[in-house]
Write a protein that holds these residues in place. Structure first.
Motif, PDB file in Angstrom:
ATOM      1  N   ALA A  66      38.119  41.456  43.578  1.00 21.26           N
ATOM      2  CA  ALA A  66      39.227  40.551  43.277  1.00 21.26           C
ATOM      3  C   ALA A  66      40.096  41.101  42.151  1.00 21.26           C
ATOM      4  O   ALA A  66      41.331  41.063  42.215  1.00 21.26           O
ATOM      5  N   ILE A  67      39.447  41.603  41.117  1.00 20.05           N
ATOM      6  CA  ILE A  67      40.200  42.168  39.995  1.00 20.05           C
ATOM      7  C   ILE A  67      41.008  43.379  40.449  1.00 20.05           C
ATOM      8  O   ILE A  67      42.191  43.529  40.101  1.00 20.05           O
ATOM      9  N   LEU A  70      44.081  42.218  42.342  1.00 18.99           N
ATOM     10  CA  LEU A  70      45.127  41.701  41.460  1.00 18.99           C
ATOM     11  C   LEU A  70      45.870  42.839  40.781  1.00 18.99           C
ATOM     12  O   LEU A  70      47.106  42.801  40.634  1.00 18.99           O
ATOM     13  N   ARG A  71      45.148  43.845  40.370  1.00 19.43           N
ATOM     14  CA  ARG A  71      45.800  44.980  39.717  1.00 19.43           C
ATOM     15  C   ARG A  71      46.681  45.737  40.702  1.00 19.43           C
ATOM     16  O   ARG A  71      47.802  46.133  40.373  1.00 19.43           O
ATOM     17  N   ARG A  72      46.160  45.956  41.914  1.00 22.79           N
ATOM     18  CA  ARG A  72      46.939  46.698  42.911  1.00 22.79           C
ATOM     19  C   ARG A  72      48.233  45.988  43.245  1.00 22.79           C
ATOM     20  O   ARG A  72      49.251  46.611  43.508  1.00 22.79           O
ATOM     21  N   GLU A  73      48.163  44.688  43.297  1.00 24.08           N
ATOM     22  CA  GLU A  73      49.348  43.922  43.663  1.00 24.08           C
ATOM     23  C   GLU A  73      50.284  43.705  42.484  1.00 24.08           C
ATOM     24  O   GLU A  73      51.326  43.054  42.625  1.00 24.08           O
ATOM     25  N   GLU A  82      43.708  36.728  32.954  1.00 25.35           N
ATOM     26  CA  GLU A  82      42.788  35.741  33.511  1.00 25.35           C
ATOM     27  C   GLU A  82      41.669  36.438  34.284  1.00 25.35           C
ATOM     28  O   GLU A  82      40.503  36.049  34.223  1.00 25.35           O
ATOM     29  N   ALA A  83      42.032  37.484  35.009  1.00 24.07           N
ATOM     30  CA  ALA A  83      41.028  38.197  35.784  1.00 24.07           C
ATOM     31  C   ALA A  83      39.986  38.840  34.884  1.00 24.07           C
ATOM     32  O   ALA A  83      38.790  38.821  35.182  1.00 24.07           O
TER      33      ALA A  83
END
Length: 408
Positions: A66-67, A70-73, A82-83
């Motif tokens: 998930a982290i 989020l970073r890729r996007e 938050e992540a």
């Protein structure tokens, strides 16, 4: 899917999704990350073996996926922050899944969406399994889940247990969800095994949690009692070869007497409250069944009376089908068959199994075999299907006793 990965999936999928939803606040992200973690487990565990803490491995791996996503996007900086906080959050809290249930059962969602989404996220059921449990087409079910997730995201529905004042209004959908999870475990909608103990155990665990949360609500107690009394029969529902054993033929010495005693105790508590509801009445019906020392000693007259009460508060075709079974034991198979013929449940395999049994008992053997074949065609579970096909055989009619059918 390897057996070990499948076992962990069934036992821990809902927990993992709930933990990630709490941490990231994004249902789609949580579910996709957990699915990626299980895909990774399929690649790694067969060769290296399962880790000492499979659930922790899945949650940690899902969290990292998930982290990374989020970073890729390249989400906003606060999302990154938050992540990162996930590393400081304990891997689980006792009420994570309860929060997720109430989020999925928010009144802003339609009832069918509440049920479908919670079964998907909490029970880890596949779309075909949920569609079978809800008796709807798979495509319709998939659309409901997508729309429900979008509604939660777009409306900013909070991830929390409601305030005490709001609990009664939210309870009905939650109880329905828990009941359907239990039903899918008690008579699995697909696969080779009749019973999925993990789902039954999860539903009972959630039922206990709900009862602790709402100790003065008799329907939560009624649902818990109903599940305990039904689950108590589980050891006798299949034989050594995994074949289904109908209720009249079950070895009652194999029933779980501790679960029965607890279920009976809760039913008595509900009776003292004198605030009857559908789950309490169904629990009382199961109490009558489990109180009988033999199938022949069952008090069918009392069961008919209880179904009359249930029809007054929950007049559904499935309840009417169950009542017809009881009426057939009191007034004979002709009376039961007349009631069944007035129902319309064309996609429900138990309806055809009940009708087949009654047709057989009134001497209409050819029609009975055809009805058994239809029931077998509709049954998704291999154990049920084998049983129904055996009843459809031309020589099967000589081996059937009164009341020998799938549990309606």
């Amino acid at each position: 899917m390897s057996r070990e990965v499948e076992r962990v999936f069934r036992e821990e999928y809902g927990r993992a999704v709930a933990v990630l939803v709490r941490s990231f606040g994004d249902i789609d992200l949580a579910e996709e990350a957990v699915q990626e973690a299980f895909a990774a487990a399929l690649q790694r565990w067969p060769d290296g073996g399962a880790p000492p803490n499979p659930a922790g491995w899945i949650i940690t791996t899902a969290r990292n996926h998930a982290i990374d996503r989020l970073r890729r996007e390249a989400r906003r900086a606060e999302k990154h922050a938050e992540a990162e906080l996930i590393y400081n959050i304990p891997p689980d809290e006792p009420d994570d899944r309860l929060r997720l249930i109430f989020t999925c059962c928010h009144p802003a969602l339609a009832r069918h969406a509440q049920v479908a989404l919670t079964l998907r996220l909490l029970g880890g059921l596949s779309t075909p399994e949920i569609a079978r449990a809800l008796l709807v087409p798979e495509a319709t079910l998939a659309q409901r889940i997508v729309r429900a997730k979008s509604k939660i995201r777009d409306a900013g529905i909070p991830y929390r247990v409601p305030r005490e004042a709001d609990l009664p209004d939210r309870l009905s959908a939650v109880l329905t969800v828990v009941y359907l999870i239990f039903n899918e475990g008690y008579a699995a909608g697909s696969g080779d095994e009749l019973v999925r103990d993990d789902l039954c155990a999860e539903a009972i665990r959630l039922g206990r949690m709900l009862r602790r949360l709402m100790p003065d609500e008799p329907e939560t107690a009624g649902l818990l009692a109903l599940m305990l009394l039904a689950a108590a029969r589980r050891p006798a529902r299949v034989d050594a070869l995994g074949a289904l054993v109908p209720l009249p033929r079950q070895d009652r010495t194999r029933w779980d007497r501790a679960a029965i005693a607890e279920g009976h105790r809760i039913v008595r508590e509900c009776l003292r409250r004198n605030r009857p509801g559908p789950y309490q009445i169904q629990a009382a019906i199961n109490a009558v069944h489990t109180d009988a020392p033999s199938a022949e000693a069952t008090d069918w007259g009392q069961i008919v009376q209880l179904y009359d009460q249930l029809m007054a508060v929950a007049p559904t075709p499935v309840v009417a089908l169950n009542r017809a079974v009881a009426v057939a034991e009191v007034d004979g198979p002709d009376a039961g068959l007349r009631l069944v013929e007035g129902l319309s449940l064309p996609r429900y395999h138990v309806f055809h199994a009940v009708r087949a049994d009654l047709l057989r008992r009134v001497g209409r053997a050819a029609e009975a075999r055809a009805a058994y074949a239809t029931a077998a065609e509709l049954a998704g579970n291999a154990a049920e299907r084998r049983y129904l096909l055996s009843r459809a055989e031309p020589d099967g009619s000589t081996t059937v006793t009164p009341g020998e059918m799938l549990e309606a």
